[in-house]
Design a protein around this motif. Structure first.
Motif, PDB file in Angstrom:
ATOM      1  N   ALA A  13       0.646  -1.283  -0.117  1.00 45.64           N
ATOM      2  CA  ALA A  13      -0.029   0.045   0.162  1.00 45.64           C
ATOM      3  C   ALA A  13       1.009   1.281   0.066  1.00 45.64           C
ATOM      4  CB  ALA A  13      -1.010  -0.057   1.039  1.00 45.64           C
ATOM      5  N   PHE A  14       2.075   1.235   0.683  1.00 47.57           N
ATOM      6  CA  PHE A  14       2.763   2.336   0.810  1.00 47.57           C
ATOM      7  C   PHE A  14       3.629   2.497  -0.335  1.00 47.57           C
ATOM      8  CE2 PHE A  14       6.891   4.287   1.697  1.00 47.57           C
ATOM      9  CZ  PHE A  14       6.699   5.430   2.174  1.00 47.57           C
ATOM     10  N   SER A  15       3.910   1.353  -0.982  1.00 50.86           N
ATOM     11  CA  SER A  15       4.783   1.314  -2.295  1.00 50.86           C
ATOM     12  C   SER A  15       3.746   2.198  -3.511  1.00 50.86           C
ATOM     13  CB  SER A  15       5.038  -0.022  -2.761  1.00 50.86           C
ATOM     14  OG  SER A  15       6.132  -0.625  -2.068  1.00 50.86           O
ATOM     15  N   VAL A  16       2.518   1.833  -3.394  1.00 48.41           N
ATOM     16  CA  VAL A  16       1.685   2.401  -4.380  1.00 48.41           C
ATOM     17  C   VAL A  16       1.501   3.856  -4.112  1.00 48.41           C
ATOM     18  CG1 VAL A  16      -0.828   2.425  -5.360  1.00 48.41           C
ATOM     19  CG2 VAL A  16       0.262   0.047  -4.661  1.00 48.41           C
ATOM     20  N   ILE A  63       2.304   7.068  -6.619  1.00 46.50           N
ATOM     21  CA  ILE A  63       1.436   7.882  -7.247  1.00 46.50           C
ATOM     22  C   ILE A  63       1.998   9.565  -7.075  1.00 46.50           C
ATOM     23  CG2 ILE A  63      -0.740   9.264  -6.502  1.00 46.50           C
ATOM     24  CD1 ILE A  63      -1.845   6.393  -5.668  1.00 46.50           C
ATOM     25  N   ILE A  64       2.752   9.633  -5.969  1.00 45.78           N
ATOM     26  CA  ILE A  64       3.287  11.086  -5.769  1.00 45.78           C
ATOM     27  C   ILE A  64       4.428  11.042  -6.787  1.00 45.78           C
ATOM     28  CG2 ILE A  64       2.739  11.441  -3.381  1.00 45.78           C
ATOM     29  CD1 ILE A  64       5.698  11.098  -2.545  1.00 45.78           C
ATOM     30  N   ALA A  65       5.148  10.076  -6.973  1.00 47.21           N
ATOM     31  CA  ALA A  65       6.250  10.180  -8.101  1.00 47.21           C
ATOM     32  C   ALA A  65       5.550  10.435  -9.605  1.00 47.21           C
ATOM     33  CB  ALA A  65       6.844   8.754  -8.193  1.00 47.21           C
ATOM     34  N   VAL A 107       9.777  -1.343   2.841  1.00 44.48           N
ATOM     35  CA  VAL A 107      10.105  -0.891   1.616  1.00 44.48           C
ATOM     36  C   VAL A 107      11.231   0.009   1.514  1.00 44.48           C
ATOM     37  CG1 VAL A 107       8.956   0.799  -0.056  1.00 44.48           C
ATOM     38  CG2 VAL A 107       7.456  -0.851   1.224  1.00 44.48           C
ATOM     39  N   THR A 108      12.047  -0.050   0.700  1.00 42.20           N
ATOM     40  CA  THR A 108      13.310   0.942   0.592  1.00 42.20           C
ATOM     41  C   THR A 108      13.039   1.569  -0.850  1.00 42.20           C
ATOM     42  OG1 THR A 108      14.651  -1.051   1.358  1.00 42.20           O
ATOM     43  CG2 THR A 108      15.843   0.851   0.189  1.00 42.20           C
ATOM     44  N   ARG A 157       8.652  14.348   1.019  1.00 43.37           N
ATOM     45  CA  ARG A 157       7.095  13.967   0.786  1.00 43.37           C
ATOM     46  C   ARG A 157       7.090  12.515   1.044  1.00 43.37           C
ATOM     47  NH1 ARG A 157       5.156  16.153  -4.982  1.00 43.37           N
ATOM     48  NH2 ARG A 157       3.360  15.228  -4.036  1.00 43.37           N
ATOM     49  N   THR A 158       7.991  11.616   0.563  1.00 45.95           N
ATOM     50  CA  THR A 158       7.838  10.223   0.936  1.00 45.95           C
ATOM     51  C   THR A 158       7.808   9.890   2.414  1.00 45.95           C
ATOM     52  OG1 THR A 158       9.142   9.644  -1.175  1.00 45.95           O
ATOM     53  CG2 THR A 158       8.901   7.802   0.661  1.00 45.95           C
ATOM     54  N   SER A 159       8.635  10.755   3.272  1.00 44.53           N
ATOM     55  CA  SER A 159       8.501  10.592   4.584  1.00 44.53           C
ATOM     56  C   SER A 159       7.216  10.954   5.272  1.00 44.53           C
ATOM     57  CB  SER A 159       9.843  11.434   5.183  1.00 44.53           C
ATOM     58  OG  SER A 159      10.931  10.872   4.993  1.00 44.53           O
ATOM     59  N   MET A 160       6.727  12.196   4.787  1.00 41.32           N
ATOM     60  CA  MET A 160       5.398  12.626   5.235  1.00 41.32           C
ATOM     61  C   MET A 160       4.568  11.493   4.835  1.00 41.32           C
ATOM     62  SD  MET A 160       5.942  16.617   4.012  1.00 41.32           S
ATOM     63  CE  MET A 160       3.983  16.916   4.367  1.00 41.32           C
TER      64      MET A 160
END
Length: 98
Positions: free
Chosen positions: A44-47, A51-53, A69-70, A91-94
């Motif tokens: 779910a996090f990877s998805v 999306i933000i990418a 996830v790395t 943004r990923t950390s957020m």
């Protein structure tokens, strides 16, 4: 977009909690591992990262494993790190921190 010099990278990484600068094939990358309770949470996090990418038109390497996830950000076209990489790492950390 321009490649950041080593001094600026060192300054900016101190402001980015949980991320490391690693060198792969001669290029600096921002890398962080994110921990989850199971594979579903990791996927779910990877998805969400995907999306933000896609919206930013800036794409990381995302390695999804059971409970982890790395994410690696760098500017492929520049052969190193740019302001955009630091912005996307933040943004990923957020996303992870909620």
């Amino acid at each position: 977009m321009e490649k950041l010099n080593d001094d600026l990278v060192e300054k900016k990484i101190r402001e980015l909690n949980g991320w490391d600068v690693v060198v792969v094939d001669g290029e600096k990358r921002l890398v962080r591992e994110f921990i989850f309770e199971d594979f579903t949470g990791a996927v779910a996090f990877s998805v969400k990262v995907g999306i933000i990418a896609e919206k930013a038109d800036h794409h990381p390497v995302v390695l999804t494993e059971w409970g982890k996830v790395t994410v690696s950000w760098w500017s492929h076209s520049l052969g190193g790190l740019s302001e955009k990489d630091f912005e996307m790492a933040e943004r990923t950390s957020m996303l992870y921190e909620g």
